[in-house]
Design a protein around this motif. Structure first.
Motif, PDB file in Angstrom:
ATOM      1  N   PHE A   1       0.876  -0.934   0.040  1.00  0.00           N
ATOM      2  CA  PHE A   1       0.274   0.247  -0.032  1.00  0.00           C
ATOM      3  C   PHE A   1       1.141   1.377  -0.234  1.00  0.00           C
ATOM      4  O   PHE A   1       1.998   0.682   0.317  1.00  0.00           O
ATOM      5  CB  PHE A   1      -0.629   0.192   1.120  1.00  0.00           C
ATOM      6  CG  PHE A   1      -1.444  -1.157   1.187  1.00  0.00           C
ATOM      7  CD1 PHE A   1      -2.721  -1.075   1.329  1.00  0.00           C
ATOM      8  CD2 PHE A   1      -0.786  -2.383   2.024  1.00  0.00           C
ATOM      9  CE1 PHE A   1      -3.303  -3.024   1.230  1.00  0.00           C
ATOM     10  CE2 PHE A   1      -2.048  -3.686   2.647  1.00  0.00           C
ATOM     11  CZ  PHE A   1      -2.698  -3.340   2.171  1.00  0.00           C
ATOM     12  N   ASN A   2      -0.083   2.620  -0.695  1.00  0.00           N
ATOM     13  CA  ASN A   2       0.963   3.617  -0.047  1.00  0.00           C
ATOM     14  C   ASN A   2       0.856   4.311   1.366  1.00  0.00           C
ATOM     15  O   ASN A   2      -0.780   3.842   1.944  1.00  0.00           O
ATOM     16  CB  ASN A   2       1.012   4.585  -1.165  1.00  0.00           C
ATOM     17  CG  ASN A   2      -0.569   4.869  -1.730  1.00  0.00           C
ATOM     18  OD1 ASN A   2      -1.207   5.410  -0.226  1.00  0.00           O
ATOM     19  ND2 ASN A   2      -1.254   5.261  -2.124  1.00  0.00           N
ATOM     20  N   LEU A   3       1.675   4.900   2.221  1.00  0.00           N
ATOM     21  CA  LEU A   3       1.834   5.157   3.521  1.00  0.00           C
ATOM     22  C   LEU A   3      -0.039   5.625   3.463  1.00  0.00           C
ATOM     23  O   LEU A   3      -0.650   5.612   4.418  1.00  0.00           O
ATOM     24  CB  LEU A   3       2.147   6.157   3.942  1.00  0.00           C
ATOM     25  CG  LEU A   3       2.587   6.742   5.283  1.00  0.00           C
ATOM     26  CD1 LEU A   3       2.872   5.442   6.328  1.00  0.00           C
ATOM     27  CD2 LEU A   3       3.716   7.886   5.265  1.00  0.00           C
ATOM     28  N   SER A   4      -0.355   7.064   2.478  1.00  0.00           N
ATOM     29  CA  SER A   4      -2.026   7.289   3.031  1.00  0.00           C
ATOM     30  C   SER A   4      -2.707   6.571   3.333  1.00  0.00           C
ATOM     31  O   SER A   4      -3.847   7.333   3.769  1.00  0.00           O
ATOM     32  CB  SER A   4      -1.770   8.723   1.648  1.00  0.00           C
ATOM     33  OG  SER A   4      -1.362   9.874   1.770  1.00  0.00           O
ATOM     34  N   GLN A   5      -3.080   5.869   1.955  1.00  0.00           N
ATOM     35  CA  GLN A   5      -3.828   4.373   2.493  1.00  0.00           C
ATOM     36  C   GLN A   5      -4.252   4.325   3.116  1.00  0.00           C
ATOM     37  O   GLN A   5      -5.062   4.044   3.765  1.00  0.00           O
ATOM     38  CB  GLN A   5      -3.892   3.862   0.826  1.00  0.00           C
ATOM     39  CG  GLN A   5      -4.741   2.849   0.019  1.00  0.00           C
ATOM     40  CD  GLN A   5      -4.427   2.264  -0.631  1.00  0.00           C
ATOM     41  OE1 GLN A   5      -2.680   1.782  -1.109  1.00  0.00           O
ATOM     42  NE2 GLN A   5      -5.141   1.482  -1.629  1.00  0.00           N
ATOM     43  N   LEU A   6      -3.008   2.939   3.491  1.00  0.00           N
ATOM     44  CA  LEU A   6      -2.430   2.722   4.978  1.00  0.00           C
ATOM     45  C   LEU A   6      -3.148   3.548   5.722  1.00  0.00           C
ATOM     46  O   LEU A   6      -4.501   2.812   6.957  1.00  0.00           O
ATOM     47  CB  LEU A   6      -1.515   2.770   5.033  1.00  0.00           C
ATOM     48  CG  LEU A   6      -1.086   1.127   6.090  1.00  0.00           C
ATOM     49  CD1 LEU A   6      -1.440   0.037   5.497  1.00  0.00           C
ATOM     50  CD2 LEU A   6      -0.099   0.554   5.571  1.00  0.00           C
ATOM     51  N   LEU A   7      -3.054   4.881   6.008  1.00  0.00           N
ATOM     52  CA  LEU A   7      -2.482   5.541   7.206  1.00  0.00           C
ATOM     53  C   LEU A   7      -5.014   5.486   6.944  1.00  0.00           C
ATOM     54  O   LEU A   7      -5.681   5.779   8.179  1.00  0.00           O
ATOM     55  CB  LEU A   7      -2.516   6.952   6.858  1.00  0.00           C
ATOM     56  CG  LEU A   7      -1.155   6.837   7.320  1.00  0.00           C
ATOM     57  CD1 LEU A   7      -0.688   8.440   7.583  1.00  0.00           C
ATOM     58  CD2 LEU A   7      -1.430   6.468   9.223  1.00  0.00           C
ATOM     59  N   GLN A   8      -5.317   5.670   5.866  1.00  0.00           N
ATOM     60  CA  GLN A   8      -7.005   6.196   5.930  1.00  0.00           C
ATOM     61  C   GLN A   8      -7.617   4.995   6.783  1.00  0.00           C
ATOM     62  O   GLN A   8      -9.100   4.880   7.445  1.00  0.00           O
ATOM     63  CB  GLN A   8      -7.776   5.903   4.995  1.00  0.00           C
ATOM     64  CG  GLN A   8      -6.882   7.474   4.425  1.00  0.00           C
ATOM     65  CD  GLN A   8      -7.363   8.635   4.916  1.00  0.00           C
ATOM     66  OE1 GLN A   8      -8.816   8.457   4.901  1.00  0.00           O
ATOM     67  NE2 GLN A   8      -7.341   9.407   4.905  1.00  0.00           N
ATOM     68  N   LEU A   9      -6.960   3.505   7.057  1.00  0.00           N
ATOM     69  CA  LEU A   9      -7.269   2.665   7.767  1.00  0.00           C
ATOM     70  C   LEU A   9      -8.130   2.892   9.360  1.00  0.00           C
ATOM     71  O   LEU A   9      -8.952   2.001   9.556  1.00  0.00           O
ATOM     72  CB  LEU A   9      -6.619   1.492   7.687  1.00  0.00           C
ATOM     73  CG  LEU A   9      -6.847   0.163   8.132  1.00  0.00           C
ATOM     74  CD1 LEU A   9      -7.694  -0.336   7.573  1.00  0.00           C
ATOM     75  CD2 LEU A   9      -5.505  -0.400   8.291  1.00  0.00           C
ATOM     76  N   LYS A  10      -7.312   3.865   9.375  1.00  0.00           N
ATOM     77  CA  LYS A  10      -7.954   4.624  11.263  1.00  0.00           C
ATOM     78  C   LYS A  10      -8.984   5.085  11.011  1.00  0.00           C
ATOM     79  O   LYS A  10      -9.482   5.282  11.905  1.00  0.00           O
ATOM     80  CB  LYS A  10      -6.724   5.753  11.642  1.00  0.00           C
ATOM     81  CG  LYS A  10      -4.570   4.919  11.696  1.00  0.00           C
ATOM     82  CD  LYS A  10      -4.768   3.887  12.617  1.00  0.00           C
ATOM     83  CE  LYS A  10      -5.478   4.268  13.719  1.00  0.00           C
ATOM     84  NZ  LYS A  10      -4.942   3.434  14.958  1.00  0.00           N
ATOM     85  N   ARG A  11      -9.391   5.566   9.896  1.00  0.00           N
ATOM     86  CA  ARG A  11     -10.783   6.307  10.239  1.00  0.00           C
ATOM     87  C   ARG A  11     -11.842   5.179  10.176  1.00  0.00           C
ATOM     88  O   ARG A  11     -13.585   5.473  10.457  1.00  0.00           O
ATOM     89  CB  ARG A  11     -10.951   7.322   8.331  1.00  0.00           C
ATOM     90  CG  ARG A  11     -10.525   8.596   8.618  1.00  0.00           C
ATOM     91  CD  ARG A  11     -10.741   9.118   6.825  1.00  0.00           C
ATOM     92  NE  ARG A  11     -11.910   9.090   7.823  1.00  0.00           N
ATOM     93  CZ  ARG A  11     -12.356  10.745   7.807  1.00  0.00           C
ATOM     94  NH1 ARG A  11     -11.780  11.635   7.984  1.00  0.00           N
ATOM     95  NH2 ARG A  11     -13.699  11.652   7.685  1.00  0.00           N
ATOM     96  N   TYR A  12     -11.477   4.058  10.283  1.00  0.00           N
ATOM     97  CA  TYR A  12     -12.706   3.101   9.745  1.00  0.00           C
ATOM     98  C   TYR A  12     -12.445   2.600  11.397  1.00  0.00           C
ATOM     99  O   TYR A  12     -13.095   1.773  11.948  1.00  0.00           O
ATOM    100  CB  TYR A  12     -12.694   1.535   8.954  1.00  0.00           C
ATOM    101  CG  TYR A  12     -12.782   2.737   7.695  1.00  0.00           C
ATOM    102  CD1 TYR A  12     -13.758   2.486   6.954  1.00  0.00           C
ATOM    103  CD2 TYR A  12     -11.620   3.105   7.772  1.00  0.00           C
ATOM    104  CE1 TYR A  12     -13.891   2.559   6.031  1.00  0.00           C
ATOM    105  CE2 TYR A  12     -11.800   3.751   5.264  1.00  0.00           C
ATOM    106  CZ  TYR A  12     -13.314   3.099   5.526  1.00  0.00           C
ATOM    107  OH  TYR A  12     -13.238   3.971   3.514  1.00  0.00           O
ATOM    108  N   GLU A  13     -11.829   3.082  12.901  1.00  0.00           N
ATOM    109  CA  GLU A  13     -11.599   1.970  13.461  1.00  0.00           C
ATOM    110  C   GLU A  13     -12.720   3.137  14.958  1.00  0.00           C
ATOM    111  O   GLU A  13     -12.229   4.114  14.998  1.00  0.00           O
ATOM    112  CB  GLU A  13     -10.085   2.568  14.630  1.00  0.00           C
ATOM    113  CG  GLU A  13      -9.336   1.264  13.091  1.00  0.00           C
ATOM    114  CD  GLU A  13      -7.561   1.437  14.357  1.00  0.00           C
ATOM    115  OE1 GLU A  13      -8.061   1.525  15.624  1.00  0.00           O
ATOM    116  OE2 GLU A  13      -6.758   1.564  13.843  1.00  0.00           O
ATOM    117  N   MET A  14     -13.901   2.953  14.636  1.00  0.00           N
ATOM    118  CA  MET A  14     -14.586   3.638  15.489  1.00  0.00           C
ATOM    119  C   MET A  14     -15.535   2.895  16.868  1.00  0.00           C
ATOM    120  O   MET A  14     -15.807   1.792  16.237  1.00  0.00           O
ATOM    121  CB  MET A  14     -15.756   4.550  14.160  1.00  0.00           C
ATOM    122  CG  MET A  14     -15.218   5.803  13.411  1.00  0.00           C
ATOM    123  SD  MET A  14     -14.437   6.429  14.589  1.00  0.00           S
ATOM    124  CE  MET A  14     -15.752   7.118  14.615  1.00  0.00           C
TER     125      MET A  14
END
Lengths: 205, 129
Positions: free
Chosen positions: B6-19
């Motif tokens: 993955f690219n870094l920004s894509q991977l960091l977006q994963l954190k948006r789904y931890e809710m």
């Protein structure tokens, strides 16, 4: 309901609710809570990596905002002021609890959506996909926790919350240059620790 | 097995789904309502207003400079900051150092005057320097 701090109408709407609150309508504060609770939770949670601590901190943020609402003079956007309270309380919390930091992660909501977003193999078994997502989540979290709290703040605000350099500079009371520099350093650190999971970007030029 | 990259920004977006779940938010709202019911917005005291107003009007540096100026005008000074326009204080400083290191006291001045007299006498007898 998610806040979109970038829209100009958003601040006007906030100010209208604040006026109502100052005029004695205490329920007007509920609107602010519901509007910002999810994005503030995300910021705090991604900085402390503990869902129980994040929930307690979020409550403290709203209580602090409620108590000191008179100090908001409308010179900046309301969300900047609110985010600043959240960041300051969180940084204080991290500083005080350095030694007893514990990790408790939220589950990933909407795994299907995430798999599609990350372009994961559609034919993979759901169990394998869940395992990969869990591994990514843990590694990502570990890498974020290895950053200093101020670098983590900048990464969370820019990459996860999508705020601009200017907005982050206003929230953190620093220059845009400082924000860019911290962001660059934080990204380099993350690239280093997440190396096995990252594409080689130099190849894609 | 090839690992998916993955690219870094894509991977960091994963954190948006931890809710958290909706049930969490219901409980949170209830708890917050209870907490807020026992809290009152703090009113700002007139002193706080004055301080804020002053800080906006004068930056801290300017306030410090004004205070130092006032102290100077009142004659309250630290010995290290003795100015040259106060000769009596300068002189006391000089004499105290002379007491400690007697280099240019009365005797020294006498020697100096004596040397000047000798030079004048030699010049009168045809020596040129």
């Amino acid at each position: 309901m998610n806040a979109d701090p970038k829209s100009n109408g958003s601040n006007d709407e906030d100010l209208q609710w604040l006026e109502r609150f100052k005029a004695g309508n205490t329920h007007a504060f509920d609107f602010i809570v519901r509007k910002y609770q999810r994005c503030l939770y995300r910021i705090i949670y991604n900085m402390v990596s503990n869902k129980e601590d994040a929930a307690d901190m979020l409550q403290n943020v709203f209580i602090k905002a409620f108590q000191s609402i008179e100090q908001f003079k409308g010179e900046s956007n309301f969300y900047t002021w609110l985010y600043r309270i959240a960041i300051n309380l969180t940084l204080n919390f991290i500083e005080k609890n350095k030694k007893r930091a514990s990790i408790a992660l939220e589950p990933i909501a909407n795994e299907e959506g995430v798999a599609e977003f990350l372009n994961l193999d559609k034919n993979a078994k759901p169990g394998d996909r869940a395992l990969l997502l869990k591994e990514l989540q843990e590694k990502l979290n570990e890498s974020l926790q290895n950053l200093s709290s101020i670098h983590r703040t900048v990464i969370v605000l820019f990459e996860i919350e999508g705020l601009s350099h200017k907005e982050i500079a206003q929230i953190l009371h620093c220059t845009e240059g400082t924000v860019r520099s911290r962001l660059h350093y934080a990204k380099e650190q993350l690239k280093h620790s997440l190396l096995p999971y990252l594409k080689d970007e130099s190849e894609t030029i | 097995m090839n690992r998916k990259l993955f690219n870094l920004s894509q991977l960091l977006q994963l954190k948006r789904y931890e809710m958290p779940t909706e049930a969490f938010w219901d409980e949170f709202d209830t708890r917050l309502q209870q907490q807020l019911a026992s809290v009152t917005p703090a009113s700002i005291s007139p002193i706080h207003n004055l301080v804020v107003w002053m800080r906006r009007l004068f930056p801290i540096t300017a306030i410090c400079m004004v205070m130092i100026g006032m102290l100077y005008a009142l004659g309250i000074q630290h010995p290290r900051f003795i100015s040259l326009n106060q000769p009596n204080m300068l002189a006391s400083c000089f004499y105290s150092s002379v007491d400690q290191v007697p280099t240019l006291n009365d005797k020294g001045i006498d020697n100096l005057l004596c040397s000047q007299k000798k030079v004048a006498s030699l010049t009168a007898h045809g020596f040129h320097f």
